[in-house]
Design a protein around this motif. Structure first.
Motif, PDB file in Angstrom:
ATOM      1  N   ILE A  24       0.938  -1.231  -0.251  1.00 54.14           N
ATOM      2  CA  ILE A  24       0.092  -0.121   0.126  1.00 54.14           C
ATOM      3  C   ILE A  24       1.113   1.136  -0.036  1.00 54.14           C
ATOM      4  O   ILE A  24       1.813   1.460   0.856  1.00 54.14           O
ATOM      5  CB  ILE A  24      -0.994   0.037   1.139  1.00 54.14           C
ATOM      6  N   GLY A  49       1.765   5.628  -1.812  1.00 52.86           N
ATOM      7  CA  GLY A  49       1.001   6.560  -2.224  1.00 52.86           C
ATOM      8  C   GLY A  49       1.178   6.504  -3.982  1.00 52.86           C
ATOM      9  O   GLY A  49       1.595   5.473  -4.137  1.00 52.86           O
ATOM     10  N   GLY A  61      -2.225  -1.665  -3.740  1.00 56.37           N
ATOM     11  CA  GLY A  61      -3.237  -0.423  -3.565  1.00 56.37           C
ATOM     12  C   GLY A  61      -2.332   0.959  -3.345  1.00 56.37           C
ATOM     13  O   GLY A  61      -1.390   0.979  -2.604  1.00 56.37           O
ATOM     14  N   GLY A  74      -2.737   5.116  -3.541  1.00 62.12           N
ATOM     15  CA  GLY A  74      -4.002   6.322  -3.057  1.00 62.12           C
ATOM     16  C   GLY A  74      -3.322   7.309  -2.454  1.00 62.12           C
ATOM     17  O   GLY A  74      -2.448   7.240  -1.974  1.00 62.12           O
ATOM     18  N   TYR A  75      -4.023   8.533  -2.966  1.00 62.43           N
ATOM     19  CA  TYR A  75      -3.520   9.871  -2.270  1.00 62.43           C
ATOM     20  C   TYR A  75      -3.729  10.001  -0.633  1.00 62.43           C
ATOM     21  O   TYR A  75      -3.123  10.346   0.006  1.00 62.43           O
ATOM     22  CB  TYR A  75      -4.121  11.214  -3.076  1.00 62.43           C
ATOM     23  N   GLU A  84      -8.176   6.765   3.788  1.00 64.40           N
ATOM     24  CA  GLU A  84      -9.171   6.298   2.729  1.00 64.40           C
ATOM     25  C   GLU A  84      -8.366   5.071   2.090  1.00 64.40           C
ATOM     26  O   GLU A  84      -9.019   3.963   1.860  1.00 64.40           O
ATOM     27  CB  GLU A  84      -9.345   7.332   1.724  1.00 64.40           C
ATOM     28  N   SER A  85      -7.230   5.138   1.975  1.00 60.34           N
ATOM     29  CA  SER A  85      -6.365   4.062   1.273  1.00 60.34           C
ATOM     30  C   SER A  85      -6.112   2.850   1.847  1.00 60.34           C
ATOM     31  O   SER A  85      -6.647   1.558   1.637  1.00 60.34           O
ATOM     32  CB  SER A  85      -4.962   4.525   1.012  1.00 60.34           C
ATOM     33  N   THR A  86      -6.243   3.177   3.429  1.00 61.74           N
ATOM     34  CA  THR A  86      -6.068   1.955   4.145  1.00 61.74           C
ATOM     35  C   THR A  86      -7.383   1.426   4.441  1.00 61.74           C
ATOM     36  O   THR A  86      -7.572   0.147   4.511  1.00 61.74           O
ATOM     37  CB  THR A  86      -5.693   2.232   5.813  1.00 61.74           C
ATOM     38  N   THR A  99      -9.858   1.366   2.145  1.00 61.51           N
ATOM     39  CA  THR A  99     -10.075   0.532   1.112  1.00 61.51           C
ATOM     40  C   THR A  99      -9.421  -0.718   0.680  1.00 61.51           C
ATOM     41  O   THR A  99      -9.913  -1.810   0.504  1.00 61.51           O
ATOM     42  CB  THR A  99      -9.734   1.483  -0.169  1.00 61.51           C
ATOM     43  N   TYR A 100      -8.009  -0.673   0.966  1.00 68.10           N
ATOM     44  CA  TYR A 100      -7.014  -1.780   0.666  1.00 68.10           C
ATOM     45  C   TYR A 100      -6.715  -2.729   1.618  1.00 68.10           C
ATOM     46  O   TYR A 100      -6.379  -3.670   1.107  1.00 68.10           O
ATOM     47  CB  TYR A 100      -5.769  -1.172  -0.023  1.00 68.10           C
ATOM     48  N   ARG A 129       1.280   5.454   6.871  1.00 67.06           N
ATOM     49  CA  ARG A 129       0.219   4.530   6.228  1.00 67.06           C
ATOM     50  C   ARG A 129       0.276   3.334   7.162  1.00 67.06           C
ATOM     51  O   ARG A 129      -1.023   2.586   7.116  1.00 67.06           O
ATOM     52  CB  ARG A 129       0.846   3.966   4.751  1.00 67.06           C
TER      53      ARG A 129
END
Length: 174
Positions: free
Chosen positions: A20, A22, A53, A55-56, A60-62, A64-65, A84
């Motif tokens: 995961i 950026g 994964g 993501g900016y 939100e990234s964690t 989701t992924y 992250r």
């Protein structure tokens, strides 16, 4: 650093290792992404874009992924930065995912807070003094018209409690 982490995770029995990060719009993130892919290849592990994964936004990234990677059978996740990974620890706690029982997590940087998370975060330590010295050397060389190439630092893996043996059966969040 990622090579050390992948080797260590493979030794613990992990076969599906995710990432995961950026988005790949900076040199550093591209370098870490390439190091991840090269390490998987070197140790004969599956390279699968479903295990990655990008993501900016950290939270939100964690959100989701982490569940998505678990659904894919990933048992360990590398992160491009400790922030992250720490966000993933929080997300795993919310979802009832045990670290390292269900998933092993590895950060990057060894920020001071990494040793104080619950569980303490396994991470790749960047030597800030060596980075500064290399920056000074590069700037001094450029100012004196001395050509330079790449400078490669070997970062140690700091093993803490967020990593453990691969689970017998990968868990999927409810």
């Amino acid at each position: 650093g990622f090579e050390l982490a992948v080797r260590y995770l493979k030794e613990l029995g992990h076969k599906k290792i995710g990432l995961i990060s950026g988005p790949l719009d900076s040199y550093i993130l591209k370098a870490r992404y390439s190091a991840y892919l090269n390490a998987l290849d070197k140790y004969g592990l599956e390279i699968n874009e479903d295990y990655i994964g990008l993501g900016y936004y950290v939270n939100e990234s964690t959100k989701t992924y982490v569940p998505r990677l678990l659904e894919q059978g990933v048992t360990a996740i590398l992160f491009s930065h400790d922030i992250r990974a720490i966000s993933a620890i929080t997300e795993c706690m919310k979802l009832g995912i045990r670290i390292p029982g269900d998933i092993s997590l590895v950060g990057f940087d060894d920020l001071p807070m990494a040793a104080n998370t619950a569980p303490p975060l396994t991470t790749i330590r960047q030597d800030r003094i060596a980075l500064g010295k290399c920056g000074f050397y590069a700037l001094s060389s450029l100012l004196n018209n001395v050509p330079i190439g790449s400078i490669l630092l070997r970062d140690p893996l700091i093993i803490r409690n967020s990593t453990g043996p691969a689970p017998e059966k990968a868990s999927v969040p409810a």
